[in-house]
Scaffold this motif. Structure first.
Motif, PDB file in Angstrom:
ATOM      1  N   ASP A 244       2.334 -36.089   3.934  1.00  0.00           N
ATOM      2  CA  ASP A 244       3.630 -34.986   3.254  1.00  0.00           C
ATOM      3  C   ASP A 244       2.775 -33.967   2.631  1.00  0.00           C
ATOM      4  O   ASP A 244       3.225 -33.432   1.610  1.00  0.00           O
ATOM      5  CB  ASP A 244       4.292 -35.888   1.974  1.00  0.00           C
ATOM      6  N   LEU A 248       3.459 -32.395  -1.045  1.00  0.00           N
ATOM      7  CA  LEU A 248       2.142 -32.283  -1.976  1.00  0.00           C
ATOM      8  C   LEU A 248       1.447 -31.196  -2.357  1.00  0.00           C
ATOM      9  O   LEU A 248       0.955 -31.007  -3.397  1.00  0.00           O
ATOM     10  CB  LEU A 248       1.255 -33.162  -1.135  1.00  0.00           C
ATOM     11  N   ALA A 251       3.676 -29.427  -5.122  1.00  0.00           N
ATOM     12  CA  ALA A 251       3.228 -30.125  -6.241  1.00  0.00           C
ATOM     13  C   ALA A 251       1.718 -30.042  -6.964  1.00  0.00           C
ATOM     14  O   ALA A 251       1.545 -29.866  -8.029  1.00  0.00           O
ATOM     15  CB  ALA A 251       3.487 -31.707  -6.213  1.00  0.00           C
ATOM     16  N   PHE A 282      -3.962 -37.414 -10.054  1.00  0.00           N
ATOM     17  CA  PHE A 282      -2.783 -37.216  -9.082  1.00  0.00           C
ATOM     18  C   PHE A 282      -3.146 -37.475  -7.702  1.00  0.00           C
ATOM     19  O   PHE A 282      -2.429 -37.809  -6.879  1.00  0.00           O
ATOM     20  CB  PHE A 282      -2.325 -35.756  -9.378  1.00  0.00           C
ATOM     21  N   ARG A 285      -3.506 -41.324  -6.954  1.00  0.00           N
ATOM     22  CA  ARG A 285      -1.995 -41.984  -6.980  1.00  0.00           C
ATOM     23  C   ARG A 285      -1.133 -41.296  -5.807  1.00  0.00           C
ATOM     24  O   ARG A 285      -0.252 -42.247  -5.216  1.00  0.00           O
ATOM     25  CB  ARG A 285      -1.484 -41.517  -8.593  1.00  0.00           C
ATOM     26  N   SER A 286      -1.088 -40.193  -5.648  1.00  0.00           N
ATOM     27  CA  SER A 286       0.078 -39.491  -4.820  1.00  0.00           C
ATOM     28  C   SER A 286      -0.480 -38.809  -3.547  1.00  0.00           C
ATOM     29  O   SER A 286       0.294 -38.570  -2.707  1.00  0.00           O
ATOM     30  CB  SER A 286       0.677 -38.489  -5.627  1.00  0.00           C
ATOM     31  N   VAL A 287      -1.709 -38.684  -3.384  1.00  0.00           N
ATOM     32  CA  VAL A 287      -2.131 -38.095  -2.167  1.00  0.00           C
ATOM     33  C   VAL A 287      -3.021 -38.830  -1.268  1.00  0.00           C
ATOM     34  O   VAL A 287      -2.787 -38.958   0.011  1.00  0.00           O
ATOM     35  CB  VAL A 287      -3.113 -36.895  -2.608  1.00  0.00           C
TER      36      VAL A 287
END
Length: 312
Positions: A244, A248, A251, A282, A285-287
């Motif tokens: 994504d 990403l 963000a 971050f 957790r998200s990448v």
């Protein structure tokens, strides 16, 4: 995604630096002093007996006006792991600079520091002239308005970040490690980086009320945005990051901007170290793709990066 170009061999880099020393003002001893390097170490590097470090390449590029891309590849727009400046933010190599362009660069260096430290609206032409030992008329010759000085200060910011990233990230093959280093290279942890952040914040404020400045701002910010996007795309292709990249990138860059402003504004509890920890959390957790192993935040490689950035 096109593969990055291979950097030139050390002898080619040394030859380019030798040319800069030979054609520039002053002696080799002065050149070494200007980049914060012992003359014996410079002599060995010029003779091919030692390799220029990333920090030294950045210092040479800053002192001479060339780009690190030119030092490593022989041209400014070589493909690397970081995006090349484009549009109004593009910077050209000063490898063939004249006395006039050297004078202009001295003025810009002085103006950049004054604006970063004192604020755009507090800096007068006379202040810049005094700082670089020239006349207000000379300042006006190279920069017809104070607004032009702020525009050039932003382009200087772009060049500084671009040079630092090309020098530091060129040999980092792992996308996760490269993303962490890319972020660390932007943290306001040193005087240089805090000045860069100061210029950015002032340009953001001016762009909010002056539409004429937005085109340059967009081009300048786009280079940073594309660098983050390239790294996330590479990690996704390698199976390290979730696929994504566009979402990403938006963000992550927004998070970096917001945290950096808090640090620069002296918000209670906001520190560069806390900023780094939040960004790494971050990313973890998200990448990172589920199952990927996060890099230890105490990795000694990062500490070396900070040291080299501080001395650059």
């Amino acid at each position: 995604m096109p593969a990055p170009e291979t950097a030139a061999d050390d002898d080619s880099v040394a030859a380019r630096v030798r040319d800069l020393v030979a054609t520039g003002p002053g002696t080799q001893r002065r050149f070494a002093a200007d980049i914060g390097l012992a003359e014996t170490k410079l002599s060995k590097a010029l003779a091919g007996r030692r390799r220029f470090t990333a920090a030294e390449l950045v210092a040479i590029a800053d002192r001479t006006g060339v780009t690190v891309n030119w030092l490593l590849h022989g041209h400014d727009d070589a493909r690397t792991h970081t995006a090349v400046p484009g549009g109004a933010a593009r910077t050209e190599s000063a490898a063939n600079e004249t006395r006039g362009t050297r004078a202009r660069r001295r003025i810009l260096d002085a103006a950049w520091e004054l604006i970063a430290e004192n604020g755009y609206h507090q800096v007068r032409t006379a202040d810049v002239a005094r700082a670089c030992g020239t006349s207000p008329a000379t300042i006006h010759y190279h920069f017809p308005s104070r607004s032009a000085l702020l525009d050039e200060a932003l382009r200087h910011n772009v060049k500084l970040a671009f040079d630092r990233q090309v020098a530091e990230l060129g040999e980092v093959a792992d996308a996760h490690e490269r993303l962490l280093r890319l972020i660390d290279l932007q943290l306001p942890t040193s005087t240089l980086l805090r000045r860069e952040w100061s210029i950015w914040i002032q340009v953001w404020a001016e762009s909010a009320v002056d539409p004429a400045r937005r085109s340059l701002y967009w081009d300048a910010y786009d280079r940073w945005y594309r660098s983050v996007a390239m790294t996330l795309e590479h990690g996704a292709l390698a199976g390290v990051f979730v696929p994504d990249a566009e979402v990403l990138t938006r963000a992550l860059t927004a998070l970096i901007d917001g945290l950096g402003i808090q640090v620069m504004a002296g918000t209670p509890g906001a520190t560069a170290e806390g900023m780094r920890a939040t960004l790494r959390e971050f990313i973890d957790r998200s990448v990172l793709r589920p199952g990927a192993t996060p890099i230890d935040s105490t990795d000694s490689t990062d500490e070396k990066t900070h040291e080299k950035t501080e001395h650059a």
